[in-house]
Scaffold this motif. Sequence first.
Motif: not given
Length: 424
Positions: A119-123, A125, A152, A155-156, A159
């Motif tokens: 899940t990104t920070c913008d929600g 998936n 998590t 996803v990091q 990013e």
Amino acid sequence: MIEAELPQNEAGRIYALNGYQILDTMAEQGLDDLVQLASRICEAPVSIISLIDENRSWFKSSYGVPRGEVERKYSICSHAILQKDIFVIEDTLLDERFHDNPAVRGDLSIRFYAGAPLTTCDGFNLGTLCVLDSKPRQLSEHQYQALSVLATQVVQQFELRKSNLEILRKNKELQYLNESKDKFFSIIAHDLRAPFHGILGFSDVLETEIETLDEQSIRDIAGYLRSTAQATFKLLENLLQWAMSEGGAIVYQPQSVNIAELMSDVCEILQAIAQKKNIQIECDIEEGLHCYVDLNMMLSVLQNLISNALKFTPNGGQIYLSARKQQEQVEITVRDTGIGMSDEAFKNFNSRQQIRSEKGTEGEKGSGLGLLLCLQFIEKNQGDLTVKTEKGAGTTFVIHFSTQQSHRSQLINVDYKMIGEEYL
């Protein structure tokens, strides 16, 4: 088998996924380490970072199975991205959604599945970090929490990867801007100094020695001052156009342009130069021919190309302008009977490398920016420019433009990577 529904934010999710520029990229050690760690912590033989695009589940990293992909409709991960938390299927054969799924019945023999949404920070998936087993089982509380933490971390990593790509892009842009700046100042230092030295020198002669000069000498100096001032003014215009284009300030405003009227306007502007060199300009324009381009850019392109032809055509030569429709394109030709391009200039033009500015048949100097602007503006109008040349026989520039409207960005973003530096 029951296919997963599309997420409510599917369009935004796909846009976000593509923004990471990660699909179909090579394996990366940091992500490979995370899937291996997930497999060991969850005591599962298989672990995958799966990204879901419009049609498939693509494996960015995998442990226990080769990297690959499966159709989205068969992917259990397509169900997992609909969840906020980890999606767990303890026995796929007991679940009507998956009991006859080819991934369950096939080589993978998936009986146990646990997928943590990425899940990104913008929600959004993007996919899952999932672990698979060929036998029914459960996740312990410790394993459940660890899988969530690892997702998590994935996803990091995404990013961080995206940030690094953006830094590389910015560095590349900065490099181009610095090169353009250096080029800009080099042209100013070289091409502006020379004519101003001449203007200042002859102005000084007129001021201090006018009583000793006969009428013809004064006329000669005045003619030199006028021609030099005109050339310098054109250089300044080109410099300003280039600077605005480099800064994205030139607005792209396409419209249906009448080619015959445009050619007439350009020829009127350049008629004085043609008469001075006794060069005949002949036009063969198909009646009623239009193309969909930016009028000001096209005016600049044709003015520079015809000026270029005049520059390299000797006294008494000819220039032929033609335009005709070819299917859904307009072909515009500027052909001269001049001296032709040198082998070096022709080679550099075709490879989009720097082209050294050369003097014309009567010693005319160029701005070093005319062809640069032509290439820039033609490309921004979705056209192409080719050149044919023969020493002593002349040069032919051929442009192709579309006759149809296309949707384009309204601001020009310049890329000098593939554009030559100096020709005119």
